[in-house]
Design a protein around this motif. Structure first.
Motif, PDB file in Angstrom:
ATOM      1  N   THR A 171       0.839  -1.198   0.000  1.00  0.00           N
ATOM      2  CA  THR A 171       0.000   0.000   0.000  1.00  0.00           C
ATOM      3  C   THR A 171       0.876   1.251   0.000  1.00  0.00           C
ATOM      4  OG1 THR A 171      -1.739  -1.163   1.209  1.00  0.00           O
ATOM      5  CG2 THR A 171      -1.819   1.247   1.212  1.00  0.00           C
ATOM      6  N   THR A 173       1.660   5.188   0.488  1.00  0.00           N
ATOM      7  CA  THR A 173       1.276   6.369   1.255  1.00  0.00           C
ATOM      8  C   THR A 173       2.357   7.425   1.069  1.00  0.00           C
ATOM      9  OG1 THR A 173       2.429   5.839   3.323  1.00  0.00           O
ATOM     10  CG2 THR A 173       0.275   4.788   2.962  1.00  0.00           C
ATOM     11  N   ALA A 205      -6.878   1.820  -3.861  1.00  0.00           N
ATOM     12  CA  ALA A 205      -6.912   1.559  -2.415  1.00  0.00           C
ATOM     13  C   ALA A 205      -8.139   2.264  -1.848  1.00  0.00           C
ATOM     14  CB  ALA A 205      -5.619   2.025  -1.764  1.00  0.00           C
ATOM     15  N   SER A 206      -7.966   2.957  -0.743  1.00  0.00           N
ATOM     16  CA  SER A 206      -9.127   3.527  -0.058  1.00  0.00           C
ATOM     17  C   SER A 206      -9.360   5.003  -0.340  1.00  0.00           C
ATOM     18  CB  SER A 206      -8.975   3.330   1.459  1.00  0.00           C
ATOM     19  OG  SER A 206      -7.769   3.962   1.909  1.00  0.00           O
ATOM     20  N   ARG A 207      -8.456   5.668  -1.058  1.00  0.00           N
ATOM     21  CA  ARG A 207      -8.584   7.111  -1.245  1.00  0.00           C
ATOM     22  C   ARG A 207      -8.599   7.470  -2.730  1.00  0.00           C
ATOM     23  NH1 ARG A 207      -7.003  10.450   3.021  1.00  0.00           N
ATOM     24  NH2 ARG A 207      -7.569  12.122   1.566  1.00  0.00           N
ATOM     25  N   SER A 239      -5.616   8.847  -8.239  1.00  0.00           N
ATOM     26  CA  SER A 239      -6.054   7.551  -7.697  1.00  0.00           C
ATOM     27  C   SER A 239      -7.415   7.148  -8.237  1.00  0.00           C
ATOM     28  CB  SER A 239      -6.090   7.618  -6.171  1.00  0.00           C
ATOM     29  OG  SER A 239      -4.799   7.877  -5.657  1.00  0.00           O
ATOM     30  N   SER A 240      -8.205   8.118  -8.661  1.00  0.00           N
ATOM     31  CA  SER A 240      -9.536   7.811  -9.187  1.00  0.00           C
ATOM     32  C   SER A 240      -9.477   7.017 -10.492  1.00  0.00           C
ATOM     33  CB  SER A 240     -10.318   9.106  -9.413  1.00  0.00           C
ATOM     34  OG  SER A 240      -9.624   9.953 -10.321  1.00  0.00           O
ATOM     35  N   PRO A 244     -10.134  -1.664  -9.267  1.00  0.00           N
ATOM     36  CA  PRO A 244     -10.033  -2.549  -8.097  1.00  0.00           C
ATOM     37  C   PRO A 244      -9.047  -3.700  -8.276  1.00  0.00           C
ATOM     38  CG  PRO A 244     -12.327  -2.044  -8.582  1.00  0.00           C
ATOM     39  CD  PRO A 244     -11.527  -1.541  -9.737  1.00  0.00           C
ATOM     40  N   SER A 274      -2.161   8.604   2.764  1.00  0.00           N
ATOM     41  CA  SER A 274      -2.408   7.193   3.072  1.00  0.00           C
ATOM     42  C   SER A 274      -3.540   6.664   2.201  1.00  0.00           C
ATOM     43  CB  SER A 274      -2.768   7.026   4.551  1.00  0.00           C
ATOM     44  OG  SER A 274      -1.690   7.434   5.369  1.00  0.00           O
ATOM     45  N   GLY A 275      -3.377   5.420   1.730  1.00  0.00           N
ATOM     46  CA  GLY A 275      -4.419   4.780   0.941  1.00  0.00           C
ATOM     47  C   GLY A 275      -4.527   5.288  -0.476  1.00  0.00           C
ATOM     48  N   THR A 278      -2.257   0.781  -4.398  1.00  0.00           N
ATOM     49  CA  THR A 278      -1.529  -0.428  -4.027  1.00  0.00           C
ATOM     50  C   THR A 278      -0.700  -0.884  -5.221  1.00  0.00           C
ATOM     51  OG1 THR A 278      -3.333  -1.080  -2.548  1.00  0.00           O
ATOM     52  CG2 THR A 278      -1.747  -2.777  -3.150  1.00  0.00           C
TER      53      THR A 278
END
Length: 369
Positions: A171, A173, A205-207, A239-240, A244, A274-275, A278
């Motif tokens: 991941t 960051t 990832a998450s962001r 990141s958008s 997945p 962070s996030g 990956t």
């Protein structure tokens, strides 16, 4: 007996009429003969006139020969016209262009310098020709040129031969960085080497509002494996745009110039927060030594893992591309035609024979064969 003898007759003579007629006829014949002789005399050229024409013709030939002997280049040579360049004669700092031309039987041989008025050099020319004698010379010339290479594949890793590697997730960051050290192969003698693009396998990832940054780092010292200083500007991926599942993702670089003496660089990928994303990493304890290996840092690039003994067990799938300028030499054989001599022939209308002269060209100007 007296014999009577005849008296002798008087000698025959011309009468007055006959005498007058004979004198008139004789005078007419004499006048006609004199006229014929006089006309014949006028029809023959005088030696004095022929001598003057010979001097004029010879002077024009000698002037042309003197000028042509110092020609640097010849731009026109068609048999009755010649145009050529000579050294500066009017002290204006530029070479002079001279032109000699003849328009046909009975016309003048004309002379012109630069853009000045064309002037008759000698009038009433019956014949004129100028022919050049060339010598063919073969020369070999080696030229060195540079051409852009286009995009080149410099290094890559997609797996170890014969080993089913374990896929790991790292991941990204602002402090967790992934790095892939690689050794580059450039064409021999190339210059202006640049990294243009890298590919790695990323997923979301998450962001989705974050960014993934890719950079090229140079190790310190040169030849080591530890990234120390960034080269040029980062490649930025929102990141958008990440999906997945892992996808090959391009990182485009604009100003990454490879430092002189560096054959090993590193692709460093990190997140803005962070996030951010990956990155896929391969691991196998039995992986053999190769020219690439994976690293990671958890403190923003201050320290890198794993230790030297374990570096060849890790690699990130990647491609790195670049471009350069290729240097090459080419030898060509050229045929050159050099004017070494010229033959000038001239005859004025009043002359029975032509004058001819042969002149050597000192500079041997090159012409089109």
């Amino acid at each position: 007996m007296n014999v009577r003898r005849p008296m002798p007759s008087a000698s025959p003579g011309f009468t007055l009429v006959e005498l007058v007629l004979s004198v008139g006829i004789t005078a007419a014949l004499t006048a006609g003969l004199a006229s014929a002789v006089l006309l014949s005399a006028y029809s023959l050229p005088s030696r004095r006139s022929d001598s003057r024409d010979t001097i004029r013709a010879n002077a024009s030939v000698q002037q042309l020969a003197a000028d042509l002997s110092s020609a640097r280049t010849i731009s026109v040579r068609d048999g009755v016209e010649v145009e050529f360049e000579v050294a500066d004669r009017d002290e204006d700092g530029s070479a002079d262009l001279l032109r000699y031309a003849w328009g046909g039987a009975g016309t003048a041989l004309m002379y012109q310098r630069n853009a000045g008025t064309s002037m008759p050099l000698v009038d009433d020319v019956a014949e004129f020709s100028i022919s050049t004698i060339t010598r063919n010379v073969e020369e070999s010339k080696t030229t060195t040129g540079s051409t852009p290479s286009g995009e080149l594949l410099l290094a890559s890793f997609t797996g170890w031969a014969g080993i089913l590697a374990t896929s790991q997730n790292f991941t990204l960051t602002h402090r967790d960085w992934a790095a892939q050290s690689f050794s580059m192969t450039w064409p021999e003698g190339s210059t202006d080497r640049q990294i243009t693009r890298a590919r790695c396998r990323l997923r979301a990832a998450s962001r989705p509002d974050a960014m993934v940054l890719g950079l090229i780092y140079a190790p310190q010292p040169a030849g080591s494996s530890v990234p120390r200083s960034a080269i040029g500007s980062p490649a930025i991926i929102p990141s958008s745009l990440l999906t997945p599942s892992y996808q090959w993702t391009d990182l485009a670089f604009q100003d990454v110039v490879v430092p002189s003496g560096h054959s090993v660089l590193a692709l460093v990928v990190r997140g803005s927060v962070s996030g951010a994303g990956t990155m896929e990493r391969y691991y196998d304890l039995l992986a053999g030594s190769n020219q690439t290996f994976g690293l990671w840092s958890t403190d923003g690039g201050t320290n890198w893992n794993p230790s030297l003994l374990g570096q060849h067990s890790y690699d990130h799938p990647f491609y790195v591309y670049g471009r350069c300028t290729l240097q090459g030499s080419q030898t060509t054989v050229m045929q050159r035609a050099l004017v070494v001599e010229a033959v000038i022939t001239i005859r004025l209308t009043s002359q029975s024979r032509a004058l001819a002269t042969r002149v050597a060209l000192i500079n041997k100007p090159e012409v089109t064969p």
